[in-house]
Design a protein around this motif. Structure first.
Motif, short mmCIF file in Angstrom:
data_model
loop_
_atom_site.label_atom_id
_atom_site.label_comp_id
_atom_site.label_asym_id
_atom_site.label_seq_id
_atom_site.Cartn_x
_atom_site.Cartn_y
_atom_site.Cartn_z
N SER A 122 -2.02 4.63 -2.55
CA SER A 122 -2.98 5.00 -1.51
C SER A 122 -4.37 5.03 -2.12
O SER A 122 -4.57 4.63 -3.28
N ASP A 131 2.63 14.97 3.49
CA ASP A 131 1.28 15.48 3.30
C ASP A 131 0.75 15.14 1.92
O ASP A 131 -0.44 14.84 1.76
N GLY A 143 -0.31 11.35 1.94
CA GLY A 143 -1.13 10.85 3.04
C GLY A 143 -0.38 9.99 4.03
O GLY A 143 -0.97 9.10 4.66
#
Length: 359
Positions: free
Chosen positions: A265, A300, A303
């Motif tokens: 990410s 969480d 992401g």
């Protein structure tokens, strides 16, 4: 609540007596004792201890006998008893790296420091009946003394950690004490410590179904079993009045670490990620299911947008508790006469208004 039940106290007393007779069964057949259950049904004992949230093989055996083998009822009995026990404090964190290993396998590396230890497992059986087990009495069999094992075995995932190829897991600043879901209700979003506790107490079948869904129709994630280890770990406690730790004894645990893919990410490079499971007794299916679901719930951290059931914290944690689920379902057996009569009159009135059957 449900005051109508009180009207049948004599009937309830009678059904208690009948239950006792049903539990015993044919009196010409020798009665099972709790020691037999503890020693010969160890996998079932492990499940009851996990879902009952109390490590005590003797009490789990008693609960199973009293519940006629009903796992959920046995777990309910164990939890109810647990609430009567005094709390003296919290044990120190377990060091599972120092487990006295009974079984330890990895599906990711063939040659491991310490080696693969197959131990006792049904993995390589042919699922054919062994009719010799129907015979009564002891069956003397030759035993093979196990080879001595190293007192400590390095964790398999440390191999990937050394190359920085898997997410690191380090304590938060200050290493705060984890939440205790037996004392405080879960709030959402739930911290990972609370999630893991809830999964450990969760129904094995429900977690297995969720783990299957992650691999199949919802998630398409194929994790790798990085390491599964079964063994005995020391439980230590540090009384304030002593100022040093003492060893209380050993408990049998099953630990599983799953390895999952992650493409990366904005904040993290491509790497492997972890799912973790730790349960009482020898219970690999539960530990593996827990590890798969644990990774699914870590949206969480990476992401990710929750897109399937196993990623929904409230769905998983609220519905995985078999004792609570059974209670909510089985309360339907209690009297609902007034509620149903109200529904019945409503349907009759609507039918009459629509030109159906007259009131």
């Amino acid at each position: 609540m449900y005051l109508a039940v009180k009207g049948g106290e004599a009937a309830i007393d009678a059904t208690h007596k009948l239950l006792s007779e049903t539990r015993r069964g044919n009196v010409d057949v020798p009665e099972l004792d709790c020691v037999q259950l503890r020693e010969q049904m160890s996998l079932l004992i492990a499940r009851v201890m996990n879902e009952g949230a109390l490590y005590d093989p003797d009490l789990a055996a008693l609960a199973l006998k009293q519940a006629q083998g009903d796992v959920i009822e046995a777990a309910f009995l164990l939890r109810a008893y647990r609430t009567t026990l005094s709390r003296f404090g919290s044990s120190l964190p377990l060091d599972t790296a120092k487990m006295h290993i009974r079984r330890r396998v990895s599906a990711t590396f063939k040659d491991l420091p310490g080696g693969q230890v197959l131990g006792s497992t049904y993995d390589y059986t042919h699922r054919l009946f062994d009719f010799s087990l129907t015979a009564s009495g002891d069956r003397a069999e030759a035993t093979v003394a196990p080879a001595p094992l190293s007192e400590t075995m390095p964790r398999v995932l440390d191999i990937l950690g050394a190359e920085d190829l898997i997410e690191s897991e380090t304590p938060e600043d200050g290493d705060p004490a984890p939440e205790d879901i037996t004392r405080d209700p879960i709030s959402f979003p739930a911290e990972r410590a609370a999630r893991l506790q809830s999964l450990t107490r969760g129904d094995e079948g429900f977690l297995l179904g969720l783990a299957y869904s992650v691999q199949r129709g919802y998630g398409h994630n194929h994790p790798f079993a990085g390491e599964i280890r079964v063994g005995d770990a020391a439980v230590c406690f540090a009384p304030e009045e002593l100022g040093f730790e003492i060893e209380l004894g050993d408990i049998t645990l099953t630990e599983c670490q799953m390895i999952n893919q992650f493409t990366g990410s904005k904040n993290a490079p491509p790497q492997f990620t972890r799912g973790y499971g730790l349960v009482f007794g020898h219970n690999e299916r539960k530990a593996m299911s827990m590890a798969v679901v644990d990774r699914a719930l870590k949206t969480d951290k990476f992401g990710e947008t929750p897109a399937y059931p196993a990623q929904q914290q409230e769905f998983v944690l609220y519905h995985s508790d078999a004792v609570e689920a059974a209670g909510f379902l089985e309360h339907l057996k209690l009297p609902h006469y007034v509620d149903f009569q109200g529904e019945l009159e409503l349907v009759r009135r609507m039918r009459a208004e629509q030109g159906g059957e007259p009131e």
